[in-house]
Design a protein around this motif. Structure first.
Motif, PDB file in Angstrom:
ATOM      1  N   ASN A 236       9.074   0.437  12.211  1.00 47.76           N
ATOM      2  CA  ASN A 236       8.223  -0.721  12.498  1.00 47.76           C
ATOM      3  C   ASN A 236       6.898  -0.659  11.748  1.00 47.76           C
ATOM      4  O   ASN A 236       6.289  -1.693  11.450  1.00 47.76           O
ATOM      5  CB  ASN A 236       7.954  -0.822  14.007  1.00 47.76           C
ATOM      6  N   HIS A 237       6.444   0.559  11.448  1.00 43.16           N
ATOM      7  CA  HIS A 237       5.210   0.703  10.673  1.00 43.16           C
ATOM      8  C   HIS A 237       5.423   0.233   9.238  1.00 43.16           C
ATOM      9  O   HIS A 237       4.516  -0.334   8.618  1.00 43.16           O
ATOM     10  CB  HIS A 237       4.740   2.160  10.700  1.00 43.16           C
ATOM     11  N   ILE A 238       6.622   0.484   8.701  1.00 42.82           N
ATOM     12  CA  ILE A 238       6.942  -0.020   7.365  1.00 42.82           C
ATOM     13  C   ILE A 238       6.930  -1.548   7.370  1.00 42.82           C
ATOM     14  O   ILE A 238       6.353  -2.190   6.489  1.00 42.82           O
ATOM     15  CB  ILE A 238       8.315   0.509   6.911  1.00 42.82           C
ATOM     16  N   TYR A 260      15.695  -6.573   0.580  1.00 44.66           N
ATOM     17  CA  TYR A 260      15.176  -6.208  -0.743  1.00 44.66           C
ATOM     18  C   TYR A 260      14.437  -4.875  -0.778  1.00 44.66           C
ATOM     19  O   TYR A 260      13.990  -4.449  -1.839  1.00 44.66           O
ATOM     20  CB  TYR A 260      14.211  -7.300  -1.245  1.00 44.66           C
ATOM     21  N   GLY A 261      14.302  -4.219   0.353  1.00 40.31           N
ATOM     22  CA  GLY A 261      13.497  -3.001   0.420  1.00 40.31           C
ATOM     23  C   GLY A 261      14.106  -1.833  -0.329  1.00 40.31           C
ATOM     24  O   GLY A 261      15.326  -1.708  -0.450  1.00 40.31           O
ATOM     25  N   HIS A 262      13.237  -0.953  -0.828  1.00 40.73           N
ATOM     26  CA  HIS A 262      13.645   0.283  -1.490  1.00 40.73           C
ATOM     27  C   HIS A 262      12.504   1.276  -1.354  1.00 40.73           C
ATOM     28  O   HIS A 262      11.330   0.900  -1.429  1.00 40.73           O
ATOM     29  CB  HIS A 262      13.972   0.032  -2.963  1.00 40.73           C
ATOM     30  N   ALA A 263      12.854   2.550  -1.150  1.00 38.45           N
ATOM     31  CA  ALA A 263      11.830   3.561  -0.871  1.00 38.45           C
ATOM     32  C   ALA A 263      11.243   4.184  -2.129  1.00 38.45           C
ATOM     33  O   ALA A 263      10.252   4.914  -2.043  1.00 38.45           O
ATOM     34  CB  ALA A 263      12.408   4.655   0.023  1.00 38.45           C
ATOM     35  N   VAL A 264      11.835   3.935  -3.290  1.00 42.31           N
ATOM     36  CA  VAL A 264      11.342   4.545  -4.533  1.00 42.31           C
ATOM     37  C   VAL A 264      11.023   3.432  -5.530  1.00 42.31           C
ATOM     38  O   VAL A 264      11.926   2.768  -6.053  1.00 42.31           O
ATOM     39  CB  VAL A 264      12.376   5.519  -5.133  1.00 42.31           C
ATOM     40  N   LEU A 292       6.953  -4.727  -3.491  1.00 43.03           N
ATOM     41  CA  LEU A 292       7.471  -4.443  -2.161  1.00 43.03           C
ATOM     42  C   LEU A 292       7.793  -2.957  -2.018  1.00 43.03           C
ATOM     43  O   LEU A 292       7.442  -2.323  -1.011  1.00 43.03           O
ATOM     44  CB  LEU A 292       8.732  -5.275  -1.907  1.00 43.03           C
ATOM     45  N   ALA A 293       8.444  -2.381  -3.037  1.00 42.95           N
ATOM     46  CA  ALA A 293       8.797  -0.960  -2.991  1.00 42.95           C
ATOM     47  C   ALA A 293       7.564  -0.069  -2.963  1.00 42.95           C
ATOM     48  O   ALA A 293       7.570   1.003  -2.345  1.00 42.95           O
ATOM     49  CB  ALA A 293       9.680  -0.608  -4.185  1.00 42.95           C
ATOM     50  N   ILE A 296       6.445   0.082   0.623  1.00 43.24           N
ATOM     51  CA  ILE A 296       7.377   0.872   1.431  1.00 43.24           C
ATOM     52  C   ILE A 296       7.255   2.358   1.097  1.00 43.24           C
ATOM     53  O   ILE A 296       7.218   3.207   1.994  1.00 43.24           O
ATOM     54  CB  ILE A 296       8.813   0.378   1.202  1.00 43.24           C
ATOM     55  N   GLU A 297       7.187   2.678  -0.188  1.00 46.53           N
ATOM     56  CA  GLU A 297       7.144   4.083  -0.610  1.00 46.53           C
ATOM     57  C   GLU A 297       5.945   4.818  -0.028  1.00 46.53           C
ATOM     58  O   GLU A 297       6.052   5.969   0.408  1.00 46.53           O
ATOM     59  CB  GLU A 297       7.122   4.177  -2.135  1.00 46.53           C
ATOM     60  N   ALA A 298       4.792   4.143   0.018  1.00 47.01           N
ATOM     61  CA  ALA A 298       3.581   4.792   0.540  1.00 47.01           C
ATOM     62  C   ALA A 298       3.762   5.186   2.001  1.00 47.01           C
ATOM     63  O   ALA A 298       3.407   6.305   2.407  1.00 47.01           O
ATOM     64  CB  ALA A 298       2.390   3.853   0.387  1.00 47.01           C
ATOM     65  N   ARG A 299       4.339   4.300   2.811  1.00 50.09           N
ATOM     66  CA  ARG A 299       4.512   4.593   4.234  1.00 50.09           C
ATOM     67  C   ARG A 299       5.616   5.627   4.460  1.00 50.09           C
ATOM     68  O   ARG A 299       5.456   6.538   5.278  1.00 50.09           O
ATOM     69  CB  ARG A 299       4.829   3.314   5.001  1.00 50.09           C
ATOM     70  N   VAL A 300       6.728   5.507   3.734  1.00 48.10           N
ATOM     71  CA  VAL A 300       7.826   6.470   3.902  1.00 48.10           C
ATOM     72  C   VAL A 300       7.384   7.864   3.484  1.00 48.10           C
ATOM     73  O   VAL A 300       7.722   8.860   4.130  1.00 48.10           O
ATOM     74  CB  VAL A 300       9.061   6.013   3.106  1.00 48.10           C
ATOM     75  N   GLU A 301       6.605   7.929   2.422  1.00 48.62           N
ATOM     76  CA  GLU A 301       6.090   9.230   1.982  1.00 48.62           C
ATOM     77  C   GLU A 301       5.206   9.847   3.057  1.00 48.62           C
ATOM     78  O   GLU A 301       5.254  11.063   3.295  1.00 48.62           O
ATOM     79  CB  GLU A 301       5.310   9.057   0.670  1.00 48.62           C
TER      80      GLU A 301
END
Length: 414
Positions: A236-238, A260-264, A292-293, A296-301
Motif C-alpha cells: 500500500n505504501h508503493i 504497468y508497474g515494475h520494480a527495476v 512509474l518504475a 516503485i523502485e525507490a520504495r521497494v528498495e
C-alpha cells in the motif's frame, strides 16, 4: 468440524487489503481439498490492526458467509492470521531437574512452562511458544529428549507476543460472526508452512510475506524458527507513492501498479508510455513507464533495506545460505526478485501455494500463502486429540496454544 471421519479445517486470513476465509477437508492425513472460499476486500483494518471495529466485523462476516455458501457448511471455529507492528518476539530458555531418570513428556512440558517464565508486560499476550531444541546434561542439538537418561533438561524456545488489546479486538470482530477463534497464527509462520522446503528450513532461510500493510518475516535455521518480525510497511505504501507522484486517486494508482508497474527502472525501455487521467486534467495524459518504475523502485528498495537491517540485527545474517523466499501479494510485482537479490545480496525466489485440490482457481498465487498456510496449521492440530488437563502457564494471555503445542509434541513422540 468432521465429516465422514475426515476433519474439516477453517482458516481466516485477515489482512490489510483482503479477508480470505477457506474451508478444507483433510484427505489422507497429509493433504486437503478446498471446499469453500470467501474473499472480501478489507475494511477497518490498517497495517494489520483494527481501526474501525464495525467495518472490520462486517468485512469478516461477508467473507465467512461466502465461504459457508460455497462449502455448504456452517463455520463455528477457525484459525485466524495475525500481523502488525505490535508483534514482537524473544528467545527464552527453560530448565528443569530430572533427578537421574528417564525423561518423559511431562518433563518436556515442565521445561516449556519454565521457558515461558519471562517478564511479559500485562498488556501483552503470548501467541506462540515454539521449541528450538533441547539440551540434556550439556549436550545440545537434541530434537526430542523423551526416553533419554539425564539429570538436567533445558529447552530453547521462541516466544512471540502481541498487544493484548489488539488481539482482543480482532477476536471480537471474528466472534461477531458467531465464529470462535481456536488460535491466532502469525502470518509468516503460516506462509512458511506452504512455501518453504525442508531443505531450506534446515540450511537457513528467511521467509518474507509482503502484504498490503505489513511485511512479515521469519528466520528458519536447523529446521526451527529463530527470529520473527513484522514491519509496518507494504504494498500500500508503493500505491500511495504512485498516487502522490503522479497525482492520481489511490484506486487508480493501485490499478496502474498492477498493469504497468515494475520494480527495476533500468529494465523498462525509454519510449514505453501509458495513458491515464490525473487530477486537474480533463483528458488522459501520457506517462512514461520509466517514471512509474522510478517511484516503485525507490520504495521497494527501502522495504528490502529494512528487511536486511532486521536480518543483521537478529545476528543470523551469516547463517542463511538458502537466502530469501518472497511471498504475499506484493511479491507479484515484476522485477521485485531481481531488486531484492541486489539489495540484500542473497539468493531470492518467489513462492506460492502448490499441489492444492478443489476450489483452487484463485488460490494459486503468492497473495494466498498465509490463507492456505492457516489450513496446514489447522491440519496439524486436527491430527491429535486435545491434551486434556494440560494447561500452559501464561503471562497475560490465553493457554489455547499451550494446550495444542503439548498435544502436537505428543504426536512427535515415538
Amino acid at each position: 468440524m468432521k465429516m465422514a471421519d475426515e476433519p474439516i479445517v477453517v482458516g481466516i486470513d485477515i489482512g490489510t487489503t483482503k479477508v480470505c476465509t477457506l474451508v478444507a477437508r483433510v484427505e489422507g492425513g497429509s493433504s486437503f481439498r478446498i471446499l469453500g472460499v470467501g474473499i472480501e476486500p478489507s475494511q477497518g483494518i490498517r497495517k494489520g490492526t483494527i481501526v474501525d471495529l464495525q467495518a472490520a466485523s462486517q468485512a469478516i462476516a461477508r467473507s465467512i458467509e461466502k465461504a459457508e455458501r460455497t462449502s455448504g457448511m456452517e463455520i463455528t471455529s477457525a484459525l485466524v492470521s495475525l500481523a502488525g507492528s505490535h508483534v514482537s518476539s524473544v528467545n527464552s530458555r527453560g530448565v528443569v531437574g530430572i533427578a537421574g531418570r528417564v525423561i518423559d513428556q511431562e518433563d518436556v512440558f515442565r521445561a516449556l512452562d519454565a521457558a515461558q517464565a519471562v517478564a511479559i508486560p500485562h498488556n501483552r499476550e503470548i501467541i506462540h511458544v515454539i521449541q528450538r531444541g533441547f539440551v540434556v546434561d550439556g549436550q545440545d542439538g537434541i530434537r526430542m529428549p523423551v526416553g533419554m537418561h539425564g539429570y538436567r533438561l533445558e529447552v530453547e524456545a521462541h516466544i512471540i507476543t502481541a498487544a493484548a488489546s489488539t488481539v482482543e479486538n480482532l477476536r471480537q470482530c471474528v466472534q461477531a460472526s458467531g465464529v470462535e477463534v481456536v488460535q491466532f497464527v502469525l502470518n509468516p509462520l503460516a506462509s512458511a508452512e506452504v512455501v518453504l522446503s525442508d531443505t531450506e528450513r534446515q540450511m537457513g532461510v528467511v521467509v518474507c510475506d509482503i502484504g498490503g500493510g505489513t511485511t512479515d518475516m521469519a528466520i528458519y535455521i536447523d529446521g526451527d524458527i529463530w527470529h520473527t518480525m513484522v514491519l509496518g510497511i507494504g504494498g500500500n505504501h508503493i500505491t500511495s507513492d504512485i498516487a502522490h507522484g503522479l497525482r492520481l486517486p489511490l484506486s487508480q494508482a493501485e490499478e496502474i501498479k498492477k498493469l504497468y508497474g515494475h520494480a527495476v527502472q533500468s529494465d523498462i525501455p525509454e519510449n514505453e508510455t501509458f495513458s491515464t487521467r490525473i487530477f486537474g486534467e480533463e483528458r488522459p495524459v501520457e506517462i512514461s513507464r520509466r517514471d512509474l518504475a522510478m517511484i516503485i523502485e525507490a520504495r521497494v528498495e527501502e522495504i528490502f533495506d529494512l528487511i536486511l537491517q532486521e536480518i543483521k540485527r537478529s545476528g543470523y545474517d551469516g547463517l542463511l545460505p538458502a537466502g530469501v523466499v518472497l511471498t504475499g501479494g506484493s511479491s507479484l510485482l515484476p522485477g521485485i526478485r531481481t531488486l531484492a537479490s541486489q539489495v540484500m545480496g542473497l539468493p531470492v525466489r518467489i513462492a506460492k501455494p502448490e499441489n492444492l485440490l478443489g476450489l483452487t482457481d484463485q488460490l494459486n498465487s503468492p497473495a494466498y500463502s498465509t490463507s492456505v498456510g492457516l489450513l496446514s496449521w489447522a491440519m496439524m492440530m486436527s491430527e491429535t486429540p486435545a491434551a486434556a488437563g494440560k494447561r500452559s502457564r501464561k503471562k497475560g494471555g490465553s493457554s489455547e496454544f499451550g494446550d495444542w503445542f503439548k498435544s502436537f509434541l505428543k504426536r512427535l513422540l515415538p
